[in-house]
Design a protein around this motif. Structure first.
Motif, PDB file in Angstrom:
ATOM      1  N   GLN A  83       0.837  -1.204   0.000  1.00 29.77           N
ATOM      2  CA  GLN A  83       0.000   0.000   0.000  1.00 29.77           C
ATOM      3  C   GLN A  83       0.873   1.256   0.000  1.00 29.77           C
ATOM      4  OE1 GLN A  83      -2.506  -0.377   3.433  1.00 29.77           O
ATOM      5  NE2 GLN A  83      -3.490  -2.224   2.656  1.00 29.77           N
ATOM      6  N   TYR A 104      -5.209   2.706  -2.953  1.00 26.93           N
ATOM      7  CA  TYR A 104      -5.292   1.289  -3.333  1.00 26.93           C
ATOM      8  C   TYR A 104      -6.730   0.788  -3.293  1.00 26.93           C
ATOM      9  CZ  TYR A 104      -5.804  -0.054   1.559  1.00 26.93           C
ATOM     10  OH  TYR A 104      -6.271  -0.229   2.824  1.00 26.93           O
ATOM     11  N   HIS A 141       1.477  -4.874  -4.796  1.00 23.79           N
ATOM     12  CA  HIS A 141       1.614  -3.752  -5.723  1.00 23.79           C
ATOM     13  C   HIS A 141       2.155  -4.171  -7.088  1.00 23.79           C
ATOM     14  CE1 HIS A 141       5.545  -4.276  -3.923  1.00 23.79           C
ATOM     15  NE2 HIS A 141       6.057  -3.610  -4.947  1.00 23.79           N
TER      16      HIS A 141
END
Length: 168
Positions: free
Chosen positions: A68, A82, A126
């Motif tokens: 995040q 996010y 990610h």
């Protein structure tokens, strides 16, 4: 005779009241004990399910603070939430299912008459996505890389794909 009848009725009433009181007090205690045991079992079940859910969601962008933080660059114009990114990435990946030759990000060419489409998507962090795909007969999974470009478009790259053997 009336006095003895009233005496017998009084004794019978007292005994009935006594037995009723004893029965009801034992029943209340039994129900309270049963309630405590059931509540304890339910709490244990909830704790067990919470632990299992936390273990199952260990690899997910929603629970990975380091992933995040990757999207929070410190400058306000490049910060990506996010929570908003997850549905956008999922939707863009599933939009490729409309391709006549199938979703190109399954990593598989069309084998039979049906095209491969992605069914489920899980964003791990990610950089990684795992997805389930099928053509109705054959099922598989794919590990994808995704990138959020400077113009906030999203690009995908197939890392590895596998097909399961067809079930008979």
């Amino acid at each position: 005779m009336k006095k003895s009848l009233f005496l017998y009725l009084t004794i019978l009433g007292v005994l009935t009241a006594l037995f009723t009181y004893m029965f009801l007090s034992k029943e209340v205690k039994y129900e309270q004990d049963r309630y405590k045991k059931t509540t304890a079992k339910l709490r244990d079940s909830i704790n067990l399910l919470t632990t299992k859910l936390a273990d199952a969601n260990y690899f997910s962008l929603e629970n990975n603070e380091n992933a995040q933080n990757y999207f929070d660059s410190g400058s306000s114009n490049k910060t990506i939430a996010y929570e908003k990114l997850i549905p956008v990435v999922t939707e863009q990946l599933l939009d490729f299912n409309a391709n006549p030759k199938g979703n190109p990000y399954t990593g598989q060419d069309q084998i039979g008459a049906n095209k491969f489409i992605i069914n489920k998507v899980k964003i791990l962090n990610h950089r990684w996505i795992i997805a389930d795909f099928s053509d109705g007969d054959i099922w598989g999974e794919v590990l994808l890389k995704y990138f959020v470009n400077n113009d906030e478009s999203i690009s995908f790259e197939v890392n590895q794909s596998l097909l399961y053997q067809k079930q008979k």
